[in-house]
Design an enzyme around this catalytic site. Structure first.
Site, PDB file in Angstrom:
ATOM      1  N   VAL A  71       0.835  -1.200   0.000  1.00 35.99           N
ATOM      2  CA  VAL A  71       0.000   0.000   0.000  1.00 35.99           C
ATOM      3  C   VAL A  71       0.870   1.251   0.000  1.00 35.99           C
ATOM      4  O   VAL A  71       0.611   2.203  -0.748  1.00 35.99           O
ATOM      5  CB  VAL A  71      -0.966  -0.012   1.205  1.00 35.99           C
ATOM      6  CG1 VAL A  71      -1.701   1.319   1.326  1.00 35.99           C
ATOM      7  CG2 VAL A  71      -1.958  -1.158   1.062  1.00 35.99           C
ATOM      8  N   CYS A 130       7.701  -0.233   8.374  1.00 35.49           N
ATOM      9  CA  CYS A 130       6.933  -0.378   7.143  1.00 35.49           C
ATOM     10  C   CYS A 130       7.850  -0.778   5.992  1.00 35.49           C
ATOM     11  O   CYS A 130       8.805  -0.068   5.691  1.00 35.49           O
ATOM     12  CB  CYS A 130       6.217   0.925   6.785  1.00 35.49           C
ATOM     13  SG  CYS A 130       5.314   0.764   5.226  1.00 35.49           S
ATOM     14  N   GLY A 244      -0.612 -12.592  12.043  1.00 36.19           N
ATOM     15  CA  GLY A 244      -1.384 -13.760  11.656  1.00 36.19           C
ATOM     16  C   GLY A 244      -2.401 -14.253  12.650  1.00 36.19           C
ATOM     17  O   GLY A 244      -2.830 -15.405  12.575  1.00 36.19           O
TER      18      GLY A 244
END
Lengths: 303, 260, 303, 260
Positions: A71, A130, A244
């Protein structure tokens, strides 16, 4: 009913289940489907000093038990957040935590300064992990010195609870964790996504516009659990586990490994009600095991 | 008008196989009514029976049969996830989130042409039905590779005039949809188009050239389907990257930066 | 029929598909189900100087799209290999490659010396990346100095083709790759397993006797592909890709990313015929794309 | 005697649900015969319809019906993988690798008692059938929680004398199998046992105490099922860690280091 509350620095969460940044928008998108006030906290999308358009499409590819994303921190910038979004979400009865991202130390500091006066921002989460931005982001998070430079500067700019989000893309995550603790973090969250890549073999091109992206989902949970376990044994500040988590069982797994709280991320894409279901599961789990507080799960693994 | 999102378990009442590659799934909620939805909105379907499918699959809402409280989804066997959906048995349970996104504009005149190709005809059935119920007279232009690939033709025929093209000429006009004269006839003021990308681009190019108002339904890869992941973005002239799942899937071509 | 052969140092493989160490025994276990002579190579189980009993049970747990193992290099030692197993498998018409493991540099050297005279051992694969042994293994593979110490010593002890198997549990795999190349490796194989962990939440105990283990399977494939892509751009020696290859498509993905050959590992547990099916797929793929040699796939990704 | 391993696609001819938690899958190969197998050997089944099952599932061979060319597998609904197997429809395809491992010793006398509990009765059916076909007179001791949990009783009754215990006393002797007098009767020289671990340990302890030859079938967690991964090891007195999938699943208790 067991006591689900947990403590992250000076911040008391009503339960250990938060949403992971970038997987839950600003919460509003989910309001039709769950009661946001039930959540332990909402960590809103990565917020930067200036607006960002993010990376070109395609930004996503499904992988075995997970997905890659690129993104690239698309957001309207901290001013827009403060002037518009904050006003809409500030009265929710849950901890609003803002994920802070940047390309330079000054960027991080500027965002922290802008957020510092806001009463209803319960904490910031400094994102030094990130993988989808060219500058800053993960490059800060892969060395002790880089991590400390951001965290020390943010510490001066922000008075409230400061969580620092770590990258798993390192040889020894405990080393980075210790450095970040020493630089003044109140808590750590880990892990961010794993740097990965997928190829469209028929067209012989990368599946993502940026070639590489961040891998998330249950595929990487065993690695994230291991890192939380290692870090929780190493530091004295609370660890927030993510990576997860699909359901309450997985949340308990992270807490047993040493997490004080958890974040649910990619699971929101598969089951937008995963967070509230996990809260119910934890309550049931505590009852089933004769425990009266969620804090009794933290690091309770028998080894 | 914004419809509330729901997540519901549906029972597969019927799985009608249309040729080798398509299934029309007729689904009934275990409890309550199929939620109100607009033509062009979509559903996110959790694939229950595929080893290698992790995310939900976005599927256009094809029809809501209020008399039987059924949701219809038309599925093309493309990858493993959609193949598993095509292989569902009657009686199986399917978890569906709907309605999502923004659908087609309903124009209150008789100058609307609904152009579809392949599995893309799905949302046009609901759109045509809605238009007809509101007293309009929609026309349809449906393209397919061969006669056998034309889907739901009986259904469309009850809603308005149906024009057809096939790549092999086995029925209707020989060639792609933009070869059909109806597209350039005087009485078409609005196009609603859903189909493969090359088709939508060709229709959009023709519409722009002819000055016809045109909406297309995009299929960008998406994860969440509800504006949270920001993966399915389309670059727009007015707002830069926007989510197809929330701002679309239907866009007026004037918003798109397509080079057409 | 396309030319499937590829070249690893001085070693010519009849096709790029090998089996990964520790997932295929000595090949004999699979002889009922596939023709071993069709394989590009068989990399036999990790072999150590002395016999090893490995770790206690339980050694395995299934995870989303993968598994954790903690076998711990159970094997009967290099003498047993040379005196018994080698004699049984040496006449197979495929490249027999021995995976060499150890706790000390001397251990590695001793195994290399013992293997050096064997005509029908096509290459050794030096394993500096096993996560399941207390000493040696992965600890060598996570620093450039550690990696070089093992590889330089083995280089002196072994005259044939020497492949070095890298661990993914590092911040920058290209740094280790370059160091290993400089120390005399003829080729690199990556990745070995990822250090992970899983918990039985009802019993609140680790699923593995060793607490942590090695994560393998398609879950980690996107990370492995990314590392192969990074390393192949960095070094001048061939890279052998592995990590979650389940079928021919996945094998091609690694080759497009820069791998000269691949190893199929965990997939052998799910489909013991995965290797031969992958070879057929690659042949079909080449034909479909109008290519006449598998070498044309290597690093052919368009970026 | 070593039987060759095969990987074959089978068609589900019948899925016979036994109570809530068990299914007897009757499978027929799409091509050829069910491969020759010995009692106590097992199969590795690829679960086709479960999102979260990655590895094959080891299932004991319950019976090979040569007249109908069928393989019978008895499955207990334990986790997601076995639940998916229990939910298979007739006509579905199942990929099965078999036969694997080493089975029970066939003693050529009438002093053999086959002791089973829960789903562990599965391989005893094939063993009993084989013994009977060879002219022996096996006896069975089957334990279950309740009368309703006794599986395949009709089948066992055709093969020899069946003794029963139930935890709740709803039929047979009240209590666990080791409470049953047949276990300590003079005419039992060999025990073949398959069931839950506490049951096998109790039977092994009694057998050792009584000096009865005893084999048990282990269920260690395994990945490959064919001796490649070395995950399913059991520590033995004679050879240290050995693979249950190849050296077992059936072991004489004298090889095991159980503290009994």
């Amino acid at each position: 009913m067991a006591d689900l509350s947990v403590q992250i620095g000076n911040l008391k969460l009503k339960n250990p289940v938060m949403t992971a940044s970038g997987t839950f928008g600003y919460g509003e998108e989910f309001a039709d489907l769950i009661d946001l006030n039930q959540l332990g906290g909402i960590i809103v999308k990565g917020t930067t000093r200036m607006p960002r358009q993010g990376n070109p499409y395609p930004r996503m590819v499904e992988t075995p038990s997970g997905m890659l994303n690129a993104v690239g921190l698309q957001n309207k910038g901290v001013d827009h957040f403060v002037e518009h979004i904050y006003l809409r979400i500030k009265d929710l009865d849950t901890a609003i935590i803002v994920n802070v991202s940047g390309s330079t130390v000054d960027d991080y500091v500027a965002v922290c300064e802008r957020l510092n006066p806001l009463d209803k921002v319960a904490a910031v989460e400094i994102n030094i992990s990130c993988p989808n931005v060219k500058q800053g982001g993960m490059t800060f998070g892969t060395t002790c010195a880089g991590a400390q430079s951001v965290v020390s500067a943010c510490r001066k700019a922000y008075d409230g609870t400061m969580i620092v989000k770590l990258t798993p893309n390192v040889t020894d995550v405990t080393e980075i964790a210790r450095a970040v603790q020493d630089a003044g973090a109140d808590a750590l969250s880990l892990t961010n996504t794993f740097l990965g890549m997928a190829i469209d073999v028929e067209r012989q091109v990368p599946c993502l516009s940026t070639i590489t992206g961040g891998l998330s989902g249950p595929c990487i949970r065993p690695i994230a659990v291991r890192m939380v376990w290692q870090v929780a044994k190493t530091v004295n500040i609370p660890v927030i586990g993510l990576g997860g988590i699909m359901n309450g069982r997985d949340a308990v797994e992270f807490m047993l490994a040493g997490a004080t709280a958890v974040q649910i991320g990619t699971a929101n894409f598969v089951d937008p009600q995963a967070t509230v279901k996990a809260i119910h599961y934890i309550n049931d789990y505590l009852n089933r095991h004769g425990l009266d507080s969620a804090t009794q799960l933290i690091g309770a693994l028998k080894t | 008008m914004e419809y509330k999102k729901h997540i519901l378990d549906f029972k597969v009442v019927q799985n009608q196989h249309l040729g080798m590659n398509y299934s029309l799934l007729m689904l009934k909620p275990f409890e309550g009514e199929v939620p109100p939805s607009a033509p062009g909105q979509f559903a996110q379907v959790l694939v229950p029976n595929s080893k290698r499918t992790f995310l939900r699959r976005p599927i256009s809402i094809c029809n809501i049969d209020r008399d039987n409280n059924q949701l219809w989804l038309l599925v093309r066997r493309a990858g493993e996830g959609t193949a598993a959906l095509c292989d569902l048995h009657e009686g199986d349970t399917l978890n569906v989130m709907l309605p999502l996104g923004h659908g087609f504009t309903l124009h209150r005149d008789d100058a609307m042409l609904l152009v579809g190709g392949g599995v893309g005809v799905a949302p046009l059935l609901m759109l045509g039905k809605e238009l007809k119920e509101q007293g309009m007279q929609p026309q349809f232009l449906l393209g397919a590779r061969t006669k056998a690939d034309l889907l739901l033709l009986d259904q469309f025929s009850t809603l308005g005039k149906v024009h057809i093209t096939t790549d092999d000429g086995s029925t209707g006009v020989h060639g792609v949809v933009t070869k059909h004269p109806v597209l350039t006839s005087d009485n078409i003021a609005h196009i609603a188009c859903c189909g493969p990308m090359p088709m939508m681009r060709a229709v959009a190019a023709l519409a722009r050239q002819q000055g016809i108002d045109c909406e297309v339904s995009l299929e960008n890869l998406m994860a969440c389907g509800m504006g949270a992941c920001l993966c399915c973005v389309e670059d727009t002239a007015d707002a830069g990257n926007v989510c197809v799942c929330t701002e679309g899937p239907v866009f007026n071509i004037n918003r798109l930066k397509w080079q057409i």
